[in-house]
Design a protein around this motif. Sequence first.
Motif, short mmCIF file in Angstrom:
data_model
loop_
_atom_site.label_atom_id
_atom_site.label_comp_id
_atom_site.label_asym_id
_atom_site.label_seq_id
_atom_site.Cartn_x
_atom_site.Cartn_y
_atom_site.Cartn_z
N UNK A 114 35.29 47.64 13.91
CA UNK A 114 36.62 48.24 13.82
C UNK A 114 37.50 47.45 12.86
N UNK A 115 37.35 46.15 12.88
CA UNK A 115 38.12 45.34 11.94
C UNK A 115 37.74 45.70 10.51
N UNK A 116 36.45 45.89 10.26
CA UNK A 116 35.98 46.28 8.93
C UNK A 116 36.63 47.58 8.48
N UNK A 117 36.70 48.53 9.40
CA UNK A 117 37.30 49.82 9.05
C UNK A 117 38.80 49.66 8.80
N UNK A 118 39.49 48.90 9.65
CA UNK A 118 40.93 48.75 9.49
C UNK A 118 41.25 48.10 8.13
N UNK A 119 40.54 47.04 7.81
CA UNK A 119 40.79 46.34 6.55
C UNK A 119 40.47 47.23 5.36
N UNK A 120 39.41 48.02 5.46
CA UNK A 120 39.05 48.94 4.37
C UNK A 120 40.15 49.96 4.13
N UNK A 121 40.67 50.53 5.21
CA UNK A 121 41.75 51.52 5.07
C UNK A 121 43.01 50.85 4.53
N UNK A 122 43.32 49.64 5.00
CA UNK A 122 44.47 48.91 4.47
C UNK A 122 44.35 48.74 2.95
N UNK A 123 43.19 48.37 2.48
CA UNK A 123 42.99 48.18 1.04
C UNK A 123 43.17 49.49 0.29
N UNK A 124 42.67 50.58 0.86
CA UNK A 124 42.84 51.89 0.22
C UNK A 124 44.32 52.25 0.12
N UNK A 125 45.07 52.01 1.19
CA UNK A 125 46.50 52.30 1.18
C UNK A 125 47.22 51.45 0.14
N UNK A 126 46.90 50.16 0.10
CA UNK A 126 47.55 49.26 -0.84
C UNK A 126 47.30 49.69 -2.28
N UNK A 127 46.04 49.97 -2.60
CA UNK A 127 45.71 50.36 -3.97
C UNK A 127 46.39 51.66 -4.38
N UNK A 128 46.33 52.67 -3.50
CA UNK A 128 46.90 53.98 -3.84
C UNK A 128 48.41 53.92 -3.95
N UNK A 129 49.07 53.25 -3.02
CA UNK A 129 50.53 53.21 -3.04
C UNK A 129 51.06 52.35 -4.19
N UNK A 130 50.37 51.28 -4.53
CA UNK A 130 50.80 50.44 -5.65
C UNK A 130 50.73 51.21 -6.96
N UNK A 131 49.63 51.93 -7.16
CA UNK A 131 49.50 52.72 -8.39
C UNK A 131 50.56 53.82 -8.44
N UNK A 132 50.76 54.51 -7.33
CA UNK A 132 51.73 55.60 -7.29
C UNK A 132 53.14 55.08 -7.51
N UNK A 133 53.47 53.97 -6.92
CA UNK A 133 54.81 53.39 -7.07
C UNK A 133 55.08 53.04 -8.53
N UNK A 134 54.10 52.43 -9.19
CA UNK A 134 54.27 52.09 -10.60
C UNK A 134 54.41 53.33 -11.47
N UNK A 135 53.66 54.36 -11.17
CA UNK A 135 53.73 55.62 -11.94
C UNK A 135 55.12 56.26 -11.79
N UNK A 136 55.65 56.27 -10.58
CA UNK A 136 56.97 56.85 -10.37
C UNK A 136 58.05 56.04 -11.06
N UNK A 137 57.90 54.73 -11.07
CA UNK A 137 58.88 53.90 -11.79
C UNK A 137 58.87 54.22 -13.28
#
Length: 225
Positions: A114-137
Amino acid sequence: MAKTAQRTPVPGPAFIRLLARLAESNLSSTGPALSDRLSEWVDWTRAVTLSKALDGRLPPAVEGPDFDADEDAGCQRIRAVLEATIVQEPEPSRPVRRAVEAEATETPIEFAVYRERYVTVQRSMLGATSRLRGRLRDMLTRRSPELARLAEVDALMEQTLSAREHSLLAKVPVLLGVHFERLRDAASDAAWLEVFRRDMQSLLLAELDIRFQPIEGLLAALRTH
């Protein structure tokens, strides 16, 4: 009769309140509660010194697409994909499925999957939101000097807070692991695992809300200008 000490209700987003609820169940934990530290982090964002962004030069406009209905819909699709990743049942080769198979064969279920899954999803969220935030800026810089200033403020806030954010959110799986063990040790049947899965899913969805707050602010500015 001595009265049981009660924690002061933690204000803030659902993510903070969920962490507080899990922490209250872990009486053996020591040191400042993670929910309290995260709550301080969320409140601290309002006190960030913005003089560098407000008094400095405007960021240069960057080549790229302008914001329109298609770009707006694309942002919503990104969030929908992340939500689907959180709520959909993993494939048989994924960590949670392995845990279910372990339960069926009466093999002790470990938190590691479960920890593996949580960390994997966290990384997916971080990558997607960082890219999207920069694009909107970048899109804000092409709209007007005022919105370019907003883009600079957001970039400064992200730069200032990213290390602290990463450090605190990386500790969430630790708290979740304590919650996992407490439920497992106190359970008399297998129903505890479903309770844990729902708690983990709720926590990930609430963390997604936290990560999308700056994005929603940028989107609101683009939609109204």
